[in-house]
Design a protein around this motif. Structure first.
Motif, mmCIF file in Angstrom:
data_model
loop_
_atom_site.group_PDB
_atom_site.id
_atom_site.type_symbol
_atom_site.label_atom_id
_atom_site.label_comp_id
_atom_site.label_asym_id
_atom_site.label_seq_id
_atom_site.Cartn_x
_atom_site.Cartn_y
_atom_site.Cartn_z
ATOM 1 N N GLU A 72 -23.586 95.988 56.435
ATOM 2 C CA GLU A 72 -22.533 95.191 55.636
ATOM 3 C C GLU A 72 -21.375 95.835 55.324
ATOM 4 O O GLU A 72 -21.167 96.895 54.697
ATOM 5 C CB GLU A 72 -23.306 94.540 54.445
ATOM 6 C CG GLU A 72 -22.448 93.554 53.675
ATOM 7 C CD GLU A 72 -23.159 92.842 52.459
ATOM 8 O OE1 GLU A 72 -23.690 91.830 52.570
ATOM 9 O OE2 GLU A 72 -23.289 93.693 51.423
ATOM 10 N N LEU A 73 -20.159 95.297 55.850
ATOM 11 C CA LEU A 73 -18.806 95.821 55.393
ATOM 12 C C LEU A 73 -18.427 94.923 54.275
ATOM 13 O O LEU A 73 -18.434 93.479 54.558
ATOM 14 C CB LEU A 73 -17.828 95.879 56.543
ATOM 15 C CG LEU A 73 -16.277 96.354 56.225
ATOM 16 C CD1 LEU A 73 -16.501 97.788 55.648
ATOM 17 C CD2 LEU A 73 -15.683 96.284 57.449
ATOM 18 N N ARG A 74 -18.125 95.193 53.101
ATOM 19 C CA ARG A 74 -17.544 94.226 51.939
ATOM 20 C C ARG A 74 -16.058 94.456 51.574
ATOM 21 O O ARG A 74 -15.292 95.354 52.521
ATOM 22 C CB ARG A 74 -18.134 94.909 50.710
ATOM 23 C CG ARG A 74 -19.514 94.719 50.648
ATOM 24 C CD ARG A 74 -20.326 94.902 49.394
ATOM 25 N NE ARG A 74 -21.872 94.639 49.273
ATOM 26 C CZ ARG A 74 -22.513 94.809 48.320
ATOM 27 N NH1 ARG A 74 -21.970 95.265 47.043
ATOM 28 N NH2 ARG A 74 -23.849 94.227 48.403
ATOM 29 N N GLY A 75 -15.445 93.376 51.338
ATOM 30 C CA GLY A 75 -14.075 93.332 51.369
ATOM 31 C C GLY A 75 -13.697 91.839 50.654
ATOM 32 O O GLY A 75 -14.560 91.325 49.749
ATOM 33 N N HIS A 76 -12.620 91.358 50.606
ATOM 34 C CA HIS A 76 -11.950 90.289 50.210
ATOM 35 C C HIS A 76 -11.125 89.496 51.137
ATOM 36 O O HIS A 76 -10.763 89.983 52.299
ATOM 37 C CB HIS A 76 -11.358 90.584 48.845
ATOM 38 C CG HIS A 76 -9.937 90.823 48.897
ATOM 39 N ND1 HIS A 76 -9.491 92.115 49.447
ATOM 40 C CD2 HIS A 76 -8.847 90.071 48.685
ATOM 41 C CE1 HIS A 76 -8.318 92.178 49.445
ATOM 42 N NE2 HIS A 76 -7.759 90.803 48.960
ATOM 43 N N THR A 77 -10.630 88.177 50.683
ATOM 44 C CA THR A 77 -9.824 87.383 51.326
ATOM 45 C C THR A 77 -8.767 87.004 50.339
ATOM 46 O O THR A 77 -9.377 86.446 49.321
ATOM 47 C CB THR A 77 -10.246 86.319 52.248
ATOM 48 O OG1 THR A 77 -9.220 85.737 52.984
ATOM 49 C CG2 THR A 77 -11.126 85.294 51.330
ATOM 50 N N PHE A 78 -7.660 86.690 50.637
ATOM 51 C CA PHE A 78 -6.542 86.050 49.856
ATOM 52 C C PHE A 78 -5.317 85.445 50.594
ATOM 53 O O PHE A 78 -4.425 86.658 51.132
ATOM 54 C CB PHE A 78 -6.147 86.954 48.555
ATOM 55 C CG PHE A 78 -5.205 86.346 47.833
ATOM 56 C CD1 PHE A 78 -5.177 85.121 47.497
ATOM 57 C CD2 PHE A 78 -4.470 87.231 46.985
ATOM 58 C CE1 PHE A 78 -4.296 84.568 46.555
ATOM 59 C CE2 PHE A 78 -3.686 86.865 45.831
ATOM 60 C CZ PHE A 78 -3.569 85.448 45.591
ATOM 61 N N HIS A 79 -5.018 84.485 50.955
ATOM 62 C CA HIS A 79 -4.205 84.075 51.846
ATOM 63 C C HIS A 79 -3.679 82.664 51.708
ATOM 64 O O HIS A 79 -4.495 81.666 51.438
ATOM 65 C CB HIS A 79 -4.483 84.224 53.338
ATOM 66 C CG HIS A 79 -5.759 83.664 53.702
ATOM 67 N ND1 HIS A 79 -5.475 82.522 54.505
ATOM 68 C CD2 HIS A 79 -7.011 83.884 53.859
ATOM 69 C CE1 HIS A 79 -6.763 81.830 54.899
ATOM 70 N NE2 HIS A 79 -7.661 82.791 54.488
ATOM 71 N N TYR A 80 -2.324 82.438 52.300
ATOM 72 C CA TYR A 80 -1.681 81.099 51.911
ATOM 73 C C TYR A 80 -1.472 80.400 53.359
ATOM 74 O O TYR A 80 -0.943 79.372 53.491
ATOM 75 C CB TYR A 80 -0.474 81.209 51.268
ATOM 76 C CG TYR A 80 -0.766 80.955 49.716
ATOM 77 C CD1 TYR A 80 -0.396 79.992 49.097
ATOM 78 C CD2 TYR A 80 -0.832 82.135 48.783
ATOM 79 C CE1 TYR A 80 -0.456 79.831 47.482
ATOM 80 C CE2 TYR A 80 -1.179 82.051 47.707
ATOM 81 C CZ TYR A 80 -0.863 81.023 47.099
ATOM 82 O OH TYR A 80 -0.979 80.912 45.436
ATOM 83 N N SER A 81 -1.680 81.089 54.444
ATOM 84 C CA SER A 81 -1.589 80.526 55.836
ATOM 85 C C SER A 81 -2.862 80.010 56.570
ATOM 86 O O SER A 81 -3.853 80.629 56.006
ATOM 87 C CB SER A 81 -1.008 81.594 56.601
ATOM 88 O OG SER A 81 -1.667 82.599 56.957
ATOM 89 N N LEU A 82 -2.792 79.227 57.572
ATOM 90 C CA LEU A 82 -3.837 78.943 58.401
ATOM 91 C C LEU A 82 -3.726 79.336 59.866
ATOM 92 O O LEU A 82 -2.201 79.183 60.279
ATOM 93 C CB LEU A 82 -3.987 77.589 58.240
ATOM 94 C CG LEU A 82 -4.640 77.050 56.776
ATOM 95 C CD1 LEU A 82 -4.963 75.364 56.679
ATOM 96 C CD2 LEU A 82 -5.972 77.555 56.558
#
Length: 436
Positions: free
Chosen positions: A373-383
């Protein structure tokens, strides 16, 4: 020479976002440095922009601390290493003190770090005491004290102080004429703020700081390594490989720990600037395109024909390319910004990216890989709209449901997912073409 006694450590937190945590942390760091203190700053949670701003305030890299993404023992090691040579350690919290799982409060309790609560006092007076006591007792957490932000006058500060009862008022900060501006993904980048150093100095000047209350805080002693300890060894599957990292205002969202890990795995690091129409270096064995603000630089990226030709050529040669969030956006066919203007991008990932008014993705994610498992995050305003079928999806940490799509197009790995590389060095080495 006597051993260093350690550092005073506080977690700068608040009841919600927007209370001024970053402004207060930056002002306090600059003020302590002026007092002759050696200061280290950390940021709780997955964040890129605040650490860049805080690094401008303290002059040293700002690493992230998070019990899930970074891990308990890695966080402990970061703090203990900082306590070896710092006099003061400031950990800026994320969102509200108890928001998230794990939260800033969880981090504070895990390491016995007292909380320095930032209260926006602009629309309250004696109620500040109720808020501070609630923040302390709900968890509970150890409360170092309060810094009241946006205070109108000395009389206003006196009312706040009286209301706190047994909680020290360590400082106050007046309503700021100049402040650190914000945008949709957080604070703007330091290079975009005119006279940033002057603003930081002005903030440090304006903070009313109780040095005696600060000096009364407990000291975190640095851990002593056992006499028989052997330095940890790390494999170097990226030895002999050069990784070219895009680095300019379009591509700036990198965990410092990610670059440190690539170097520890044996890679040579070189940087290039697509906004300056730099080509991918010919000698690069892999390319890393981190996140950033490509939507603010659509015209420049469209006009950067040398950069676009070079990344296409690298892809045609089979060079591994890791593109995260903004990096992926710059490799689509086109990018439509918030004003409805479409810009041609590099075209390695067939599809169109469009900015949205509302948040399109937020939270901690994990990616399953053959190496774990590689951990991290996401945060975005585009699609991204694409006909390319995802190779996989991340898993949301909170709900264990599918998260961000992961695309593979030849040697390209692309996703909105931001990986925290130290969470799985073997998986990262494989992404960049390292020896198994």
């Amino acid at each position: 020479m006597s051993a260093h006694p350690g550092a005073r450590v506080v977690l700068v937190a608040a009841m919600a976002s927007g209370q001024g945590k970053t402004t207060v942390t930056a002002a306090l760091a600059r003020r302590l440095i002026r007092m002759g203190k050696r200061v280290r700053v950390f940021k709780c949670g997955p964040d890129f922009v605040d650490p860049v701003m805080l690094e401008s305030a303290c002059g040293t890299p700002v690493h992230n601390l998070d019990l899930w993404m970074v891990g308990l023992e890695a966080c402990r090691q970061r703090l203990q290493d900082a306590a070896l040579d710092a006099d003061a350690i400031l950990v800026e919290g994320v969102m509200g003190l108890y928001d998230g799982a794990p939260s800033s409060a969880d981090l504070a309790r895990a390491f016995g770090i007292p909380v320095l609560a930032v209260l926006d006092a602009s629309a309250m007076a004696q109620t500040a005491g109720a808020v501070a006591q609630g923040l302390r007792d709900y968890g509970p957490v150890q409360m170092a004290g309060v810094i009241a932000n946006r205070v109108a006058s000395s009389g206003h500060a006196a009312m706040v102080k009286e209301s706190l009862r047994d909680i020290p008022l360590i400082g106050t900060l007046a309503r700021q004429e100049h402040h650190l501006p914000e945008r949709q993904l957080g604070l703007v980048l330091p290079g975009e703020v005119e006279e940033l150093q002057r603003i930081l100095d002005a903030l440090a000047d304006s903070i009313e700081f109780d040095e005696a209350a600060w000096d009364a805080l407990p000291v975190m002693a640095p851990a002593l390594a056992p006499a028989h300890a052997v330095p940890a060894q790390i494999d170097t599957p990226l030895a002999g490989r050069t990784i070219a990292i895009a680095h300019d205002p379009s591509f700036m969202f990198m965990y410092p720990a990610n670059v440190e890990l690539l170097k520890a795995l044996g890679a040579q690091i070189t940087y290039f600037a697509p906004l300056s129409d730099d080509a991918v270096p010919d000698h690069a064995d892999a390319v890393y395109l981190p996140g950033g603000y490509p939507e603010l630089h659509g015209a420049a990226l469209q006009g950067a024909t040398r950069w676009r030709d070079s990344i296409r050529a690298a892809h045609a040669r089979g060079v591994p390319i890791v593109a995260e969030c903004g990096g992926m956006m710059a490799l689509a066919d086109g990018l439509t910004d918030s004003d409805g203007r479409r810009w041609e991008m590099a075209g390695l990932l067939p599809g169109e990216v469009a900015m949205q008014q509302r948040l399109a993705g937020l939270g901690m994610h994990a990616l399953a890989t053959p190496e774990g498992e590689l951990r991290g995050h996401t945060f975005h305003y585009s699609l991204l709209a694409t006909d390319v079928p995802p190779q996989a999806h991340t898993v949301k940490q909170r709900t264990q449901t599918p998260g961000e799509a992961v695309y593979r197009v030849g040697s390209l790995f692309a996703s909105y997912f931001h990986g925290y590389f130290p969470s799985n060095p073997r998986a990262v080495a494989a992404l960049f073409g390292g020896a198994p």
